[in-house]
Design a protein around this motif. Sequence first.
Motif, PDB file in Angstrom:
ATOM      1  N   LEU A  70       0.814  -1.195   0.000  1.00 26.69           N
ATOM      2  CA  LEU A  70       0.000   0.000   0.000  1.00 26.69           C
ATOM      3  C   LEU A  70       0.859   1.262   0.000  1.00 26.69           C
ATOM      4  N   PHE A  71       1.874   1.325   0.864  1.00 30.42           N
ATOM      5  CA  PHE A  71       2.681   2.527   1.000  1.00 30.42           C
ATOM      6  C   PHE A  71       3.972   2.495   0.202  1.00 30.42           C
ATOM      7  N   GLU A  72       4.426   1.326  -0.164  1.00 31.72           N
ATOM      8  CA  GLU A  72       5.763   1.208  -0.737  1.00 31.72           C
ATOM      9  C   GLU A  72       6.027   2.100  -1.943  1.00 31.72           C
ATOM     10  N   PRO A  73       5.120   2.258  -2.893  1.00 34.93           N
ATOM     11  CA  PRO A  73       5.425   3.171  -4.000  1.00 34.93           C
ATOM     12  C   PRO A  73       5.689   4.600  -3.525  1.00 34.93           C
ATOM     13  N   SER A  74       5.007   5.026  -2.484  1.00 32.07           N
ATOM     14  CA  SER A  74       5.202   6.380  -1.958  1.00 32.07           C
ATOM     15  C   SER A  74       6.466   6.508  -1.129  1.00 32.07           C
ATOM     16  N   LEU A  75       7.012   5.403  -0.667  1.00 29.31           N
ATOM     17  CA  LEU A  75       8.168   5.449   0.232  1.00 29.31           C
ATOM     18  C   LEU A  75       9.507   5.333  -0.482  1.00 29.31           C
ATOM     19  N   GLU A  93      14.717   7.645   8.816  1.00 27.64           N
ATOM     20  CA  GLU A  93      14.522   8.547   9.958  1.00 27.64           C
ATOM     21  C   GLU A  93      13.384   9.544   9.737  1.00 27.64           C
ATOM     22  N   THR A  94      12.755   9.486   8.573  1.00 24.22           N
ATOM     23  CA  THR A  94      11.623  10.362   8.282  1.00 24.22           C
ATOM     24  C   THR A  94      10.372   9.838   8.984  1.00 24.22           C
ATOM     25  N   THR A  95       9.712  10.709   9.718  1.00 25.33           N
ATOM     26  CA  THR A  95       8.474  10.322  10.391  1.00 25.33           C
ATOM     27  C   THR A  95       7.325  10.355   9.398  1.00 25.33           C
ATOM     28  N   LEU A  96       6.585   9.258   9.325  1.00 26.83           N
ATOM     29  CA  LEU A  96       5.396   9.195   8.481  1.00 26.83           C
ATOM     30  C   LEU A  96       4.207   9.682   9.298  1.00 26.83           C
ATOM     31  N   VAL A  97       3.474  10.639   8.785  1.00 25.47           N
ATOM     32  CA  VAL A  97       2.299  11.163   9.471  1.00 25.47           C
ATOM     33  C   VAL A  97       1.065  10.690   8.714  1.00 25.47           C
ATOM     34  N   MET A  98       0.253   9.910   9.394  1.00 26.36           N
ATOM     35  CA  MET A  98      -0.969   9.386   8.804  1.00 26.36           C
ATOM     36  C   MET A  98      -2.137  10.268   9.245  1.00 26.36           C
ATOM     37  N   ILE A  99      -2.953  10.675   8.274  1.00 25.93           N
ATOM     38  CA  ILE A  99      -4.151  11.455   8.582  1.00 25.93           C
ATOM     39  C   ILE A  99      -5.331  10.679   7.999  1.00 25.93           C
ATOM     40  N   PRO A 100      -5.838   9.742   8.800  1.00 23.18           N
ATOM     41  CA  PRO A 100      -6.909   8.871   8.300  1.00 23.18           C
ATOM     42  C   PRO A 100      -8.263   9.576   8.262  1.00 23.18           C
ATOM     43  N   ASP A 101      -9.172   8.935   7.585  1.00 22.40           N
ATOM     44  CA  ASP A 101     -10.538   9.436   7.491  1.00 22.40           C
ATOM     45  C   ASP A 101     -11.485   8.259   7.713  1.00 22.40           C
ATOM     46  N   ALA A 102     -12.552   8.498   8.427  1.00 26.55           N
ATOM     47  CA  ALA A 102     -13.627   7.527   8.641  1.00 26.55           C
ATOM     48  C   ALA A 102     -13.082   6.182   9.127  1.00 26.55           C
ATOM     49  N   LEU A 103     -13.296   5.126   8.377  1.00 30.39           N
ATOM     50  CA  LEU A 103     -12.907   3.776   8.796  1.00 30.39           C
ATOM     51  C   LEU A 103     -11.400   3.586   8.883  1.00 30.39           C
ATOM     52  N   LEU A 104     -10.635   4.453   8.240  1.00 30.00           N
ATOM     53  CA  LEU A 104      -9.181   4.305   8.276  1.00 30.00           C
ATOM     54  C   LEU A 104      -8.602   4.553   9.669  1.00 30.00           C
ATOM     55  N   TYR A 105      -9.385   5.163  10.572  1.00 31.25           N
ATOM     56  CA  TYR A 105      -8.923   5.324  11.951  1.00 31.25           C
ATOM     57  C   TYR A 105      -8.696   3.974  12.613  1.00 31.25           C
ATOM     58  N   ASP A 106      -9.342   2.931  12.113  1.00 32.98           N
ATOM     59  CA  ASP A 106      -9.194   1.594  12.688  1.00 32.98           C
ATOM     60  C   ASP A 106      -7.966   0.852  12.169  1.00 32.98           C
ATOM     61  N   VAL A 107      -7.272   1.406  11.184  1.00 34.27           N
ATOM     62  CA  VAL A 107      -6.106   0.731  10.615  1.00 34.27           C
ATOM     63  C   VAL A 107      -4.904   0.916  11.538  1.00 34.27           C
ATOM     64  N   PRO A 108      -4.297  -0.166  11.994  1.00 39.41           N
ATOM     65  CA  PRO A 108      -3.082  -0.043  12.805  1.00 39.41           C
ATOM     66  C   PRO A 108      -1.868   0.145  11.880  1.00 39.41           C
ATOM     67  N   PHE A 109      -1.616   1.385  11.493  1.00 39.69           N
ATOM     68  CA  PHE A 109      -0.617   1.670  10.461  1.00 39.69           C
ATOM     69  C   PHE A 109       0.753   1.070  10.770  1.00 39.69           C
ATOM     70  N   GLY A 110       1.170   1.130  12.013  1.00 34.03           N
ATOM     71  CA  GLY A 110       2.471   0.568  12.370  1.00 34.03           C
ATOM     72  C   GLY A 110       2.549  -0.934  12.184  1.00 34.03           C
ATOM     73  N   ALA A 111       1.411  -1.619  12.190  1.00 38.44           N
ATOM     74  CA  ALA A 111       1.388  -3.072  12.056  1.00 38.44           C
ATOM     75  C   ALA A 111       1.278  -3.531  10.602  1.00 38.44           C
ATOM     76  N   LEU A 112       1.239  -2.599   9.663  1.00 36.51           N
ATOM     77  CA  LEU A 112       1.202  -2.999   8.255  1.00 36.51           C
ATOM     78  C   LEU A 112       2.513  -3.672   7.884  1.00 36.51           C
ATOM     79  N   VAL A 113       2.423  -4.762   7.147  1.00 37.01           N
ATOM     80  CA  VAL A 113       3.605  -5.524   6.768  1.00 37.01           C
ATOM     81  C   VAL A 113       4.024  -5.117   5.357  1.00 37.01           C
ATOM     82  N   GLN A 114       5.322  -4.832   5.209  1.00 42.32           N
ATOM     83  CA  GLN A 114       5.890  -4.468   3.911  1.00 42.32           C
ATOM     84  C   GLN A 114       6.231  -5.744   3.138  1.00 42.32           C
TER      85      GLN A 114
END
Length: 176
Positions: free
Chosen positions: A1-6, A12-33
Amino acid sequence: LFEPSLRGVSPETTLVMIPDALLYDVPFGALVQSSGRYLVEDYPIDVAPSLSMFANGVKKLSRMARPRDVLAVGDGHRPELVALPRLQNAEAESMAIARLYPQSAVLVGDAATKSRLLKTLNQHDVVHFAGHAIASRSVPQYSQLLLAPETDGDAGSLFAYEVASQRLTRTQVVVL
């Protein structure tokens, strides 16, 4: 999901997630690359409710004095009272965090009680909690941090409404 953008983004760059609606339930740190590593293993991650709130927070933090002391609280809950396993590295994490500051207080194991936490909560610039939390979606004020019990029959729960009643005039940041 994120790899093309990364591509080309340094770790050392901090990723800032600004979710909307149901995306608040996504545990972004637990996403597997695709490498098999969790996203949080390679990038610090922040979640903000909106870009303007994030920008205002960054601006406010840049004007604040550097925090000089920390209250580090490690997992003190008892699995026999609340059926969650002990967090093996919570005490070591709390001790490591304490060493990062010129002044620190540490509450771990049986010392990590609700009364001790509440007594010292507003005496520190930073409060770092390494332990279990239980969220209540239906009644958010009953969300709780699990701490060491103080008496028989006490599960060691610190509820959100108890924290909300505190006037944290000194505390700059709380890390859960």
